[in-house]
Structure formats: structure tokens, C-alpha cells
Design an enzyme around this catalytic site. Structure first.
Site, PDB file in Angstrom:
ATOM      1  CD  GLU A 175      19.509  34.280 -49.508  1.00  0.00           C
ATOM      2  OE1 GLU A 175      18.374  34.006 -49.873  1.00  0.00           O
ATOM      3  OE2 GLU A 175      20.511  34.130 -50.230  1.00  0.00           O
ATOM      4  CD  GLU A 368      15.947  37.566 -50.979  1.00  0.00           C
ATOM      5  OE1 GLU A 368      16.037  36.623 -51.788  1.00  0.00           O
ATOM      6  OE2 GLU A 368      16.912  38.174 -50.524  1.00  0.00           O
TER       7      GLU A 368
HETATM    8  C1  BGP Z   1      18.563  35.153 -52.821  1.00  0.00           C
HETATM    9  C2  BGP Z   1      19.312  36.450 -52.790  1.00  0.00           C
HETATM   10  C3  BGP Z   1      18.849  37.496 -53.725  1.00  0.00           C
HETATM   11  C4  BGP Z   1      18.157  37.021 -54.956  1.00  0.00           C
HETATM   12  C5  BGP Z   1      17.335  35.775 -54.785  1.00  0.00           C
HETATM   13  C6  BGP Z   1      16.888  35.115 -56.064  1.00  0.00           C
HETATM   14  O1  BGP Z   1      19.425  34.119 -52.563  1.00  0.00           O
HETATM   15  O2  BGP Z   1      19.254  37.004 -51.500  1.00  0.00           O
HETATM   16  O3  BGP Z   1      19.898  38.388 -53.910  1.00  0.00           O
HETATM   17  O4  BGP Z   1      18.821  37.189 -56.116  1.00  0.00           O
HETATM   18  O5  BGP Z   1      17.960  34.805 -54.021  1.00  0.00           O
HETATM   19  O6  BGP Z   1      17.917  34.353 -56.588  1.00  0.00           O
HETATM   20  P1  BGP Z   1      18.377  34.459 -58.083  1.00  0.00           P
HETATM   21  O7  BGP Z   1      18.688  35.863 -58.334  1.00  0.00           O
HETATM   22  O8  BGP Z   1      19.556  33.579 -58.152  1.00  0.00           O
HETATM   23  O9  BGP Z   1      17.229  33.967 -58.877  1.00  0.00           O
END
Ligand code: BGP
Length: 474
Positions: A175, A368
Site C-alpha cells: 500500500e 487483500e
Molecule cells: C491493509 C494492510 C493490512 C491489513 C488490512 C486490514 O491496509 O495492508 O496490513 O491489516 O489493511 O486492515 P486492519 O488490520 O486495520 O483491519
């Protein structure tokens, strides 16, 4: 089930995704140095602590460091063809600026790759996923400092040299666009956000972009069969109304994210981005060598995370703030939100896939996606499980839209939903924000046995993979 009914192609890379700091634990084992996550016990919203504290769930996380073999076997049981994980930079270079890597750290990922190979799972490796060595943040102010490019190059040379023959798919920075919003977590920038000048922030962005291009260059030298992708946080921006001013405002906000793909794919800063920098009074140091690196070493594919869409408006009086992934947006009155306020928009995934394909004509990898939700462990026929129908619906509806995008002609390489096994949240540092197909017995207070249990979604995903999407509910 006939193969003509299957909407996903043979060779589609089905899998799941994790990051080292959110699963491994073992934060001080195997010669690992501290990473920025070791001073982020409460996630994104709290300032970093001076040093490690016992209340940081990531110190143990889900103990993947010791249980990787069992976890990868569970992924194989679901039928994964790929597994996305990150390498913890501070396992390989504990401080980040040493001359020689830490052999124990390298050997750990050899073992992880052995397990992937054993199960015929193609690794998908993130080189830097919000876990820069802390020393680079504290001593150099992270990516604001040009020296980080050299440290990152040394790190990627070690990775491609050691694993280049075993790993085909690589992502340079998780990201990458999030550094604009989360400078410490994403850019290891120790200067507090409120004190950071726009020039320093965009200089850090520039250094990461150059480093990303450099990683592609090094891969071509050391691992010619590797395919390199950028990784962007996708959050489509809709105009709140059809007012042309709202449409323009949405375009401009969308471009703050799209710029990163544009630069990785086209190899130069787009005009709209340069205008934005000019108007923000940003002066960047860009060398001729930087320009050549960006131009000559563009990516093979574009990968992205997708959880949520947002709206934008030019009308200050209509502007409200809703939750987004890492950064907020104007909520959409047509959508429902998850328990954490992220608005659920499966159609947005089809929109993003089409937009990116039309814009870049590069293969796209959804690395993701998923629903963070509270889960309740129950017993069915004496076996502990979670009846996660909401998660199944979320994933089902998003995959239906991926199938639509494939039918639109978009080249989608694969799908690795986030947190295929429960892990520690990046934004809130909770374990109770669960994404997995596999439940991990550990709670926000750190209690639990760390035992793994298959959720209902485990069998659901297994069937989706086996049928190449024919079992999806439309
Ligand atoms: C993205 C990241 C991840 C992950 C995901 C979910 O931004 O790349 O590392 O954690 O989001 O977000 P969260 O963990 O805040 O629910």
C-alpha cells in the site's frame, strides 16, 4: 459441475494474505531487530512508544514463527495455489543499515518456502509491509532520508539472491500510497505527522518510488524469472452527487491514489501530480538517475488491496467523515458498513478492476480483501468452529464481481483475501477484528491457547477454489 460453468480460469492464483508483523510474533527471537511495529502497541491512532511494551499483541501475534508448517498445511487443505506473506526486514537486517544480513532470519524464510513448496503453493512475497527496522525510523527519519534507498537496495539484493530462484511473485511496498496518510507506519517517518512538511513527505514518497523501481532493476539482474508488482491501497472515490464540481472533486481525490500506479506503470510523474506538488509549494530533489530508474524499470503487474469505497464532494457543507482503510472519506448513503465502519461495496471491486485495466493494461492481482468482524467460537458436533455467514456473504459477493470483471475482459491474476488466518489488525492492533478462514484462539488481552480451528468459511472457500467459482451464489 462442468468446467464451462466455472467463471475463473485455470491457473487463477487462489490464496490468502498475511504480513510478518501481524502473524509471526517472536519479535525478539532469531536475531530479529525491533521494527516500527514493536513501538505501535495500539495501532495507527496512538503515537509510538519509546520502546517495546508488554501490551503489544504483535510480540506473539499468532505465533506463525513457530507454527508456520501447521498453518501452511491448513492453507493447502483449502486448496491455496498461492500464499502472500511478507519478509520482516528487521529479521534480515536487524538495524537496517548493517553491511551483512542475519543468517538466522534468512533461514526462517527458507523454511517457510520449503513448506510452500511441499504443498505446491506459489509464494507471493511482500518485501516491505509496514515493518521497517525501527533504527531506520529513529536514526534517519525513515524514507524522508535518501539513504534509505541504499539500505533497501541492499536488503532486496539479499532477498533476490537468496530466494529469487524460488519466488516468482514479489511486491515492493505494501500500500505504497498510504505513506501520505500514515507516515510512521508506512514510511517509518519518525517526525510526527503534524510537524512534517509537505516537501519532506513527498520527498519520502519519491524515495520509495525510486526504491521500488530499483527493486525491479535488481530483480531483472538477479532473478530474471521473477515478476514484480507494485501494491496500492485501492479505495474508489465516487462523486457524492452528479454536480460537475463533485465529479471533479472525486477525480482529484481518486488521483491521489492513482498517481502511484501511474508512476509504477508509466515510469514518470503525471502532469496532474506535478501540478498538485507545485500548488502545495513542494520542491522535490529528483536526480537524472532517479528519472531514468523510474522510466526504465516499470512493473510487470499491479496488485492492490480493496475493502471499501468512499465519496467526495466539493461542497464543504455536505462533507461528513466516514471510516476508510487507513484514511477516511465521505460516506456513501447507499452502502452499509462493517462493525468497524468500513462501507461494504462489492460492485466497487468490479469498478476498480475495470478502471485499473483500462488505465494501465497490466495484469491485476487482488492481494487483500475481506471482512474484519467479531467471531464467536461455538461447537458443532463437538468440534469448535465459527459460523461466519457474514464473512462468507462478503467474500462471495466480492468474488461474483471479480467474475464479472473477468467477463468484462480484465486480466485478473489471482485473489488472496486478507488475514486468511486470524491475525493482529494493522489499524487497531486488535485480535478481535478477525478476517480468517482459520480461527486462532487468542484474545485482545493476550489470553488463549493459540489453537487453530476451521471456520465455516474454510469449507466454503475450499469449495469455491475447487469449483473455480462455480459454487458462488449469484
Ligand atoms: C491493509 C494492510 C493490512 C491489513 C488490512 C486490514 O491496509 O495492508 O496490513 O491489516 O489493511 O486492515 P486492519 O488490520 O486495520 O483491519
Amino acid at each position: 459441475m462442468t468446467s464451462t460453468a466455472a467463471p475463473f480460469p485455470e491457473g487463477f492464483l487462489w490464496g490468502g494474505a498475511t504480513a510478518a508483523n501481524q502473524v509471526e510474533g517472536a519479535f525478539a527471537e532469531g536475531g530479529k531487530g525491533l521494527s516500527i511495529q514493536d513501538v505501535m502497541p495500539h495501532g495507527l491512532m496512538s503515537p509510538p512508544t519509546d520502546g517495546p511494551t508488554d501490551d503489544n499483541l504483535k510480540q506473539v501475534a499468532i505465533d506463525f514463527y513457530h507454527r508456520y508448517a501447521q498453518d501452511i498445511a491448513l492453507f493447502a487443505e483449502m486448496g491455496f495455489r498461492t500464499f502472500r506473506f511478507s519478509i520482516a526486514w528487521s529479521r534480515i537486517f536487524p538495524l537496517g543499515d548493517e553491511a551483512e544480513p542475519n543468517e538466522e532470519g534468512l533461514a526462517f524464510y527458507d523454511r517457510v518456502l520449503d513448506q510452500c513448496e511441499k504443498h505446491g503453493i506459489e509464494p507471493l512475497v511482500t518485501i516491505s509491509h509496514y515493518e521497517t527496522p525501527l533504527h531506520l525510523a529513529r536514526t534517519y527519519d525513515g524514507w524522508v532520508n535518501r539513504e534509505l534507498i541504499g539500505f533497501y537496495e541492499r536488503y532486496v539484493r539479499v532477498l533476490f539472491g537468496r530466494y529469487g530462484h524460488r519466488v516468482r511473485y514479489w511486491l515492493t511496498f505494501n500500500e505504497i500510497n498510504s505513506v501520505l496518510h500514515a507516515p510512521f507506519m508506512s514510511g517509518a517517518i519518525a517526525t510526527p505527522k503534524e510537524q512534517l512538511t509537505a516537501s519532506d513527505l513527498y520527498q519520502a514518497v519519491h524515495h520509495e518510488l525510486v526504491a521500488s523501481a530499483l527493486a525491479t532493476k535488481v530483480a531483472r539482474e538477479l532473478a530474471p524469472s521473477a515478476r514484480i508488482g507494485c501494491m496500492v491501497l485501492a479505495m474508489p472515490v465516487y462523486p457524492l452527487t452528479p454536480d460537475p464540481d463533485d465529479v471533479l472533486a472525486a477525480l482529484q481525490t481518486d488521483r491521489t491514489n492513482l498517481a502511484f500506479g501511474d508512476i509504477h506503470v508509466r515510469g514518470e510523474y503525471p502532469g496532474y501530480y506535478l501540478r498538485h506538488l507545485r500548488e502545495a509549494g513542494v520542491e522535490l530533489t529528483i536526480t537524472d538517475e532517479d528519472r531514468a530508474l523510474l522510466a526504465e524499470h516499470t512493473v510487470d503487474f499491479v496488485s492492490f488491496s480493496y475493502y471499501v469505497s468512499v465519496c467526495e464532494t466539493a461542497d464543504a457543507s455536505a462533507r461528513t467523515t466516514g471510516a476508510g482503510n487507513i484514511f477516511p472519506g465521505v460516506p456513501n448513503p447507499h452502502l452499509q458498513a462493517s462493525a468497524w465502519g468500513w462501507q461494504i461495496d462489492p460492485v466497487g471491486l468490479r469498478i476498480v478492476l475495470n478502471q485499473f485495466w483500462d488505465r494501465w493494461r497490466k495484469p491485476l492481482f487482488i492481494v487483500e480483501n475481506g471482512l474484519g468482524a467479531k467471531d464467536e467460537l461455538v461447537e458443532v458436533d463437538g468440534v469448535p468452529t465459527v459460523l461466519d455467514d457474514d464473512r462468507i456473504s462478503y467474500l462471495n459477493d466480492h468474488l461474483v464481481q471479480v467474475a464479472e470483471a473477468l467477463a468484462d475482459g480484465v486480466d485478473v491474476m489471482g485473489y488472496t483475501p486478507w488475514g486468511c488466518i486470524d491475525l493482529v489488525s494493522a489499524s487497531t492492533a486488535q485480535l478481535s477484528k478477525r478476517y480468517g478462514f482459520v480461527y486462532v484462539d487468542r484474545d485482545d488481552d493476550g489470553s488463549g491457547t493459540l489453537a487453530r480451528y476451521r471456520k465455516k468459511s474454510f469449507g466454503w472457500y475450499q469449495e469455491v477454489i475447487a469449483s473455480r467459482g462455480a459454487s458462488l451464489r449469484r
